[in-house]
Write a protein that holds these residues in place. Structure first.
Motif, short mmCIF file in Angstrom:
data_model
loop_
_atom_site.label_atom_id
_atom_site.label_comp_id
_atom_site.label_asym_id
_atom_site.label_seq_id
_atom_site.Cartn_x
_atom_site.Cartn_y
_atom_site.Cartn_z
N LEU A 118 -32.89 -49.39 13.88
CA LEU A 118 -33.64 -50.55 14.33
C LEU A 118 -34.05 -51.44 13.16
O LEU A 118 -33.93 -52.68 13.23
CB LEU A 118 -34.88 -50.11 15.11
CG LEU A 118 -35.80 -51.24 15.60
CD1 LEU A 118 -35.05 -52.20 16.52
CD2 LEU A 118 -37.04 -50.66 16.28
N THR A 119 -34.51 -50.82 12.08
CA THR A 119 -34.90 -51.59 10.90
C THR A 119 -33.72 -52.35 10.33
O THR A 119 -33.84 -53.52 9.94
CB THR A 119 -35.49 -50.66 9.83
OG1 THR A 119 -36.62 -49.97 10.37
CG2 THR A 119 -35.93 -51.45 8.61
N PHE A 120 -32.53 -51.71 10.31
CA PHE A 120 -31.33 -52.37 9.80
C PHE A 120 -31.01 -53.61 10.63
O PHE A 120 -30.72 -54.68 10.09
CB PHE A 120 -30.14 -51.40 9.83
CG PHE A 120 -28.91 -51.92 9.15
CD1 PHE A 120 -28.68 -51.67 7.80
CD2 PHE A 120 -27.97 -52.66 9.86
CE1 PHE A 120 -27.54 -52.16 7.18
CE2 PHE A 120 -26.83 -53.15 9.25
CZ PHE A 120 -26.61 -52.89 7.90
N VAL A 121 -31.08 -53.47 11.96
CA VAL A 121 -30.79 -54.60 12.86
C VAL A 121 -31.81 -55.72 12.64
O VAL A 121 -31.45 -56.91 12.58
CB VAL A 121 -30.79 -54.14 14.33
CG1 VAL A 121 -30.70 -55.35 15.26
CG2 VAL A 121 -29.65 -53.18 14.59
N LEU A 122 -33.08 -55.36 12.52
CA LEU A 122 -34.11 -56.36 12.30
C LEU A 122 -33.92 -57.08 10.96
O LEU A 122 -34.19 -58.28 10.85
CB LEU A 122 -35.50 -55.71 12.34
CG LEU A 122 -35.95 -55.23 13.73
CD1 LEU A 122 -37.28 -54.48 13.61
CD2 LEU A 122 -36.09 -56.41 14.70
N LEU A 123 -33.44 -56.36 9.96
CA LEU A 123 -33.16 -56.98 8.67
C LEU A 123 -32.02 -57.99 8.78
O LEU A 123 -32.05 -59.05 8.15
CB LEU A 123 -32.83 -55.91 7.63
CG LEU A 123 -34.02 -55.10 7.10
CD1 LEU A 123 -33.54 -53.88 6.33
CD2 LEU A 123 -34.92 -55.96 6.22
N VAL A 124 -31.01 -57.66 9.59
CA VAL A 124 -29.91 -58.61 9.81
C VAL A 124 -30.43 -59.88 10.47
O VAL A 124 -30.09 -61.00 10.08
CB VAL A 124 -28.80 -57.98 10.68
CG1 VAL A 124 -27.75 -59.04 11.07
CG2 VAL A 124 -28.12 -56.84 9.95
N VAL A 125 -31.30 -59.72 11.48
CA VAL A 125 -31.89 -60.87 12.17
C VAL A 125 -32.75 -61.68 11.19
O VAL A 125 -32.73 -62.92 11.19
CB VAL A 125 -32.73 -60.41 13.37
CG1 VAL A 125 -33.47 -61.58 13.99
CG2 VAL A 125 -31.84 -59.74 14.41
N THR A 126 -33.50 -60.98 10.35
CA THR A 126 -34.30 -61.66 9.33
C THR A 126 -33.40 -62.48 8.40
O THR A 126 -33.72 -63.62 8.05
CB THR A 126 -35.10 -60.64 8.50
OG1 THR A 126 -35.97 -59.90 9.36
CG2 THR A 126 -35.92 -61.33 7.42
N GLY A 127 -32.27 -61.89 8.00
CA GLY A 127 -31.33 -62.60 7.15
C GLY A 127 -30.74 -63.83 7.83
O GLY A 127 -30.55 -64.88 7.19
N LEU A 128 -30.46 -63.72 9.13
CA LEU A 128 -29.91 -64.85 9.89
C LEU A 128 -30.89 -66.02 9.91
O LEU A 128 -30.51 -67.18 9.64
CB LEU A 128 -29.59 -64.41 11.31
CG LEU A 128 -29.04 -65.48 12.26
CD1 LEU A 128 -27.69 -65.98 11.77
CD2 LEU A 128 -28.91 -64.93 13.68
N ALA A 129 -32.14 -65.72 10.24
CA ALA A 129 -33.15 -66.78 10.28
C ALA A 129 -33.38 -67.37 8.89
O ALA A 129 -33.51 -68.59 8.72
CB ALA A 129 -34.47 -66.21 10.83
N THR A 130 -33.40 -66.51 7.89
CA THR A 130 -33.61 -66.96 6.51
C THR A 130 -32.46 -67.84 6.05
O THR A 130 -32.66 -68.88 5.41
CB THR A 130 -33.76 -65.75 5.58
OG1 THR A 130 -34.86 -64.96 6.00
CG2 THR A 130 -33.98 -66.20 4.15
N GLY A 131 -31.22 -67.43 6.35
CA GLY A 131 -30.05 -68.19 5.94
C GLY A 131 -30.02 -69.57 6.57
O GLY A 131 -29.63 -70.55 5.92
#
Length: 262
Positions: free
Chosen positions: A137-150
């Protein structure tokens, strides 16, 4: 009709790069949060060109600073990978949006973004020995965080570290040094992706980006050394004060420009 592209001298670009590199290493950011206002207010760049040039210029400093943090053991490589996956996609989306939104909107978005980061830094003072607890779950949330950040990175020309560093500390429990090192590694693929998109859309000055980037990469290791010598609390205080000064300057400049138009 687009405004003419400015041609600032080598010395002014190199100085901007040196300051950017120092801040990049010290705070774990690409430096765009400082570089974009400098390019616009001091060197006469249009907002879109400043944003695109900044995304390209922060790449060398990110590489050198990330390596320096990695050698000190202050990079969470799996978290950096998850963030980078999202960053690559988000940077393309942000660079696409950059050519389609108004300059006034970009400036307003950038100022709101700075204000949010300043506030967040007072709620995210980590412990030096804190670590990220990774699961699926943390890995998936980090991907989403990266998407918003990018996406935001591509729009306003920042590498994303000013978002990711506080988020990693406040929401994911990372220490300040691990958050900074992980952030710098994360922004490398995002910078490449965003620069390719901006180059296709003619939103980047590669000459200026190269000069700034080389100067930043030379000074960046000094910033990483200083980061380990100050406490997390004082690091947050210094960073928030710096961003607040930039924000006030941008607000004052916008008010003056609005009065001239009126």
């Amino acid at each position: 009709m687009n405004p003419p592209t400015p041609r600032p001298g080598f010395a002014s670009l190199a100085l901007a790069g040196a300051v950017t590199g120092l801040m990049s290493g010290l705070f774990g950011i690409g430096g765009g949060v400082l570089l974009v206002p400098a390019l616009v207010m001091l060197l006469g760049f249009p907002q879109r060109l400043a944003a695109g040039t900044s995304v390209a210029a922060i790449l060398p400093a990110g590489i050198v600073g990330g390596i320096a943090y990695g050698l000190q053991g202050n990079v969470d490589w799996i978290s950096a990978l998850a963030l980078a996956v999202g960053m690559v996609a988000g940077a393309q989306l942000g660079s696409w949006l950059l050519s389609r939104v108004s300059t006034r909107f970009l400036k307003g978005l950038f100022m709101v973004f700075l204000a949010a980061v300043v506030v967040s830094l007072w709620f995210a003072v980590p412990q030096r020995d804190a670590e990220i607890d990774l699961d699926v779950l943390t890995f998936v949330l980090l991907v989403v965080t990266g998407l918003a950040t990018g996406t935001l990175s591509g729009l306003v020309g920042v590498g994303g570290g000013v978002i990711v560093v506080p988020v990693l500390m406040f929401f994911y429990g990372a220490s300040d040094l691990v958050a900074k090192g992980t952030s710098l590694i994360m922004l490398i693929p995002g910078s490449v992706s965003g620069t390719l998109g901006n180059w296709k859309r003619k939103n980047v000055d590669l000459r200026a980006a190269l000069i700034i980037g080389i100067a930043a990469s030379v000074v960046s290791p000094l910033g990483t050394l200083c980061a380990g010598l100050i406490t997390p609390l004082w690091s947050n205080i210094a960073f928030s004060a710096l961003l607040l000064i930039i924000l006030v300057q941008m607000v004052v400049t916008s008010i003056r420009q609005g009065r001239r138009r009126d």
